[in-house]
Design an enzyme around this catalytic site. Structure first.
Site, short mmCIF file in Angstrom:
data_model
loop_
_atom_site.label_atom_id
_atom_site.label_comp_id
_atom_site.label_asym_id
_atom_site.label_seq_id
_atom_site.Cartn_x
_atom_site.Cartn_y
_atom_site.Cartn_z
N SER A 113 48.15 35.47 44.71
CA SER A 113 46.80 35.44 44.58
C SER A 113 46.14 34.30 45.09
CB SER A 113 46.13 35.53 43.28
OG SER A 113 44.82 35.86 43.03
N HIS A 114 45.23 33.56 44.49
CA HIS A 114 44.60 32.49 45.02
C HIS A 114 45.20 31.05 45.05
CE1 HIS A 114 44.35 32.50 40.82
NE2 HIS A 114 44.10 31.48 40.66
N ASP A 277 39.86 36.12 47.93
CA ASP A 277 40.84 35.30 47.60
C ASP A 277 42.21 35.69 48.51
OD1 ASP A 277 41.46 37.66 46.45
OD2 ASP A 277 42.81 36.57 44.75
N ASP A 279 44.77 37.34 48.08
CA ASP A 279 45.12 38.76 48.26
C ASP A 279 44.07 39.87 48.24
OD1 ASP A 279 44.83 38.15 45.59
OD2 ASP A 279 46.13 39.64 44.80
N ASP A 281 41.42 40.36 45.93
CA ASP A 281 40.91 41.09 44.88
C ASP A 281 39.83 40.45 44.29
OD1 ASP A 281 42.50 39.10 44.02
OD2 ASP A 281 43.77 40.42 42.61
N ARG A 282 39.83 39.25 44.56
CA ARG A 282 38.39 38.37 43.92
C ARG A 282 37.37 38.45 44.80
NH1 ARG A 282 40.60 33.41 40.44
NH2 ARG A 282 42.27 34.48 39.28
N LYS A 376 40.94 45.00 41.01
CA LYS A 376 39.63 44.50 41.10
C LYS A 376 39.64 44.43 42.81
CE LYS A 376 41.03 39.71 40.19
NZ LYS A 376 42.36 39.86 39.72
C1 G16 Z 1 44.70 37.38 37.69
C2 G16 Z 1 44.36 38.90 36.78
C3 G16 Z 1 43.11 38.58 36.46
C4 G16 Z 1 43.03 37.46 35.66
C5 G16 Z 1 43.16 36.19 36.57
C6 G16 Z 1 43.08 34.72 35.57
O1 G16 Z 1 43.92 37.26 38.70
O2 G16 Z 1 44.72 39.95 37.64
O3 G16 Z 1 43.18 39.89 35.40
O4 G16 Z 1 41.51 37.27 34.99
O5 G16 Z 1 44.57 36.34 36.80
O6 G16 Z 1 44.14 35.07 34.49
P1 G16 Z 1 44.44 33.51 33.73
O7 G16 Z 1 43.09 33.07 33.00
O8 G16 Z 1 45.39 34.05 32.76
O9 G16 Z 1 45.07 32.43 34.99
P2 G16 Z 1 44.52 37.17 40.18
O10 G16 Z 1 43.48 37.16 41.13
O11 G16 Z 1 45.14 35.68 40.04
O12 G16 Z 1 45.71 38.08 40.46
#
Ligand code: G16
Length: 543
Positions: A113-114, A277, A279, A281-282, A376
């Site tokens: 992800s990010h 971000d 990937d 999705d954000r 997302k």
């Molecule tokens: C992931 C999850 C999200 C979550 C986020 C933060 O996002 O898909 O549902 O809100 O992590 O999670 P945490 O608070 O446990 O770090 P992404 O964009 O990182 O895949």
């Protein structure tokens, strides 16, 4: 071609987190590490034989090597076909869209992800099921269980395949299709949104900047915003995905997307700014000199959904993760539609979306989406905002401030303490858990604590229970203070403290959230004893 069975030993640290397995690249590069996890995924999908798998990633370092390893293992494990994004690239929402469009059995997404990318940073892998969404806990638990007892994995003894040119070929008995990473996704967006209306917006004076942060959304944003909607060249910046994301941290918030924020708050600001971000999705939404919190973005889109062509019939319901502000609940109440509160993690929206209970959902962590896919979706959120702007003729600031006047403003801020020692994180949560019962009824931060709990969720569709999803102090005036440990970090623990307070008085809706929430912020620091336990005087990131 002979299938090779390679003996291996279990690794003890392959428990999937909030969104798949995320570790340092060097961890994934250990002999058998990736292979063990992939075999554990396949073992958790016993009905995979002859079925189609979608495969792609955000282009970060180790993406291409991982694609080759997984292709060989998929062929050896009986998959019928794998669809791979050209160059090994696919955004998370595009994987979801392709799974759904092609009735694939599942998908593997390579991304952390990010989190920053490169040889010294992070890599990740997650599995999505046939609805296009993240694997639910019963599958991630099976993957974890499998990873603890694995003794061998299956692969083929074969050279790397060409993933850089579209086409179809055989890898042993399995078909491999290298496909355009953008096409299916762009077609889906064109069905949801009225591209003709959006083209007219860009034909006028409207200007925006989209910062792809050298991550996966570059090709998608260039195709949709510039090629198809006619936004001027240069609207998309940092549009070429790089294996190290240009050395940046592709987390679309005011801290890590600072150059975009500076531009939108500067003299030459365009009407609209957005970032996505690693990937894809954000999303972060900005207006001219205006930042939209993710919680407000979800609420404002829900309130304006009928302005978006794909949703002009209205919403069935909405959902938010527990730490996300209650702004969207207020909209749902006014619209007379159901609203749901789920644990953090997009996977918890899947059943509600599949059952047709909700249309929009979102999270404070810069995630917004709808029933069009099961992830997302950053660009979807951008196109949704553009649609509302085109339909109402209002600026981002006008849309949000009018929203506050009508529904109240949920002042909101999240304070993250990243990379604290894991033991300190555990101690903070254990001490707070023990303290919660005695806090009820006390007056703290100038408010009465009405209830406290350790949030647990019973899925209304399949009855599954998820416990220990965050500690909550709920105040009698509607304010909330929430504590969680992140499930996505790769070093130590990350403590997240979420603060929220509703302001109905329009005269008091334009203040600095850090100021308005200062008593709750001080209370959060006191209750966690974060400074005493970690020496940290201030959060690493404030969103
Ligand atoms: C992931 C999850 C999200 C979550 C986020 C933060 O996002 O898909 O549902 O809100 O992590 O999670 P945490 O608070 O446990 O770090 P992404 O964009 O990182 O895949």
């Amino acid at each position: 071609m002979a299938v090779l069975t390679i003996p291996t030993q279990a690794f003890p640290d392959q428990r999937p987190g909030t969104s798949g397995l995320r570790k340092k690249v060097s961890v994934f590069q250990q002999p058998h590490y990736l292979e063990n996890f992939v075999q554990s995924i396949f073992a958790a999908i016993p009905d995979r034989k002859g079925k189609t798998l979608v495969l792609g990633g955000d282009g970060r370092f180790f993406n291409r090597e991982a694609i080759q390893i997984i292709l060989r293992m998929a062929a050896a494990n009986g998959w019928g076909k794998v669809m791979v994004g050209r160059g090994g690239l696919l955004s998370t929402p595009a994987v979801s869209a392709i799974i759904r469009a092609h009735h694939a059995h599942g998908g593997i997404i390579l991304s952390a992800s990010h989190n920053p990318a490169g040889p010294h940073h992070d890599f990740g892998i997650k599995y999505n099921i046939s609805n296009g969404g993240p694997a639910p806990e019963k599958i991630t638990d099976a993957i974890w269980a499998g990873s603890k007892s694995i003794q061998s994995y299956q692969t083929l003894d074969t050279a790397d395949v060409d993933i850089d040119h579209d086409g179809v070929f055989q890898l042993d008995d399995m078909t491999v299709e290298i496909c355009d990473p953008v096409r299916d996704y762009a077609e889906l967006m064109a069905r949801i949104f009225d591209f003709e209306t959006l083209r007219r917006l860009f034909n006028g004076n409207f200007r925006m900047r989209f910062d792809a942060m050298h991550a996966i959304t570059g090709p998608y944003a260039l195709e949709i915003l510039e090629n198809q909607l006619g936004a001027p060249a240069g609207t998309v910046v940092n549009g070429i995905p790089l294996t190290d994301f240009g050395g940046g941290h592709p987390d679309p918030n005011l801290v890590y997307a600072k150059s975009l924020a500076d531009y939108l708050f500067g003299e030459e600001a365009p009407d609209f700014g957005a970032a996505s971000d690693g990937d894809g999705d954000r999303n972060m939404i900005l207006g001219r000199q205006f930042f939209v919190t993710p919680s407000d973005s979800l609420a404002a889109l829900a309130a304006n959904a009928t302005h978006i062509p794909g949703y002009h019939g209205g919403l069935k319901g909405v959902a938010r993760s527990m730490p996300t502000s209650q702004a969207v609940d207020v909209v749902a109440q006014k619209l007379g539609i159901p609203h749901y509160e789920t644990p953090t993690g997009w996977k918890f929206f899947g059943n509600l979306l599949d059952a047709g209970k909700i249309t929009f959902c979102g999270e404070e962590s810069f995630g917004t989406g709808s029933d069009h896919v099961r992830e997302k979706d950053g660009l979807w959120a951008v196109l949704a905002w553009l649609s509302v702007i085109a339909a109402t003729g209002k600026s981002v600031a006008e849309i949000v401030t009018r929203h506050w006047q009508e529904f109240g403003r949920h002042y909101y801020t999240r304070h993250d303490y990243e990379g604290i020692p894991a033991s300190a994180g555990e101690e903070i949560m254990a001490t707070l858990t023990a303290q919660l019962p005695v806090l009820t009824g006390q007056t703290l931060a100038g408010r009465i604590v009405q209830t406290t709990d350790d949030f647990a969720y019973t899925d209304p569709i399949d009855g599954s229970i998820s416990s220990h999803q965050g500690l909550r102090l709920l105040f009698s005036d509607g304010a909330r203070l929430v504590f969680r440990l992140s499930g996505t970090g790769t070093e130590g623990a990350t403590l997240r403290i979420y603060h929220e307070h509703l302001e109905q008085d329009a005269a008091r809706q334009h203040l600095d959230p850090q100021r308005v929430l200062r008593e709750l912020i001080a209370l959060g620091k006191d209750l966690t004893r974060i400074e005493k336990l970690t020496g940290r005087k201030a959060p690493t990131v404030i969103t």
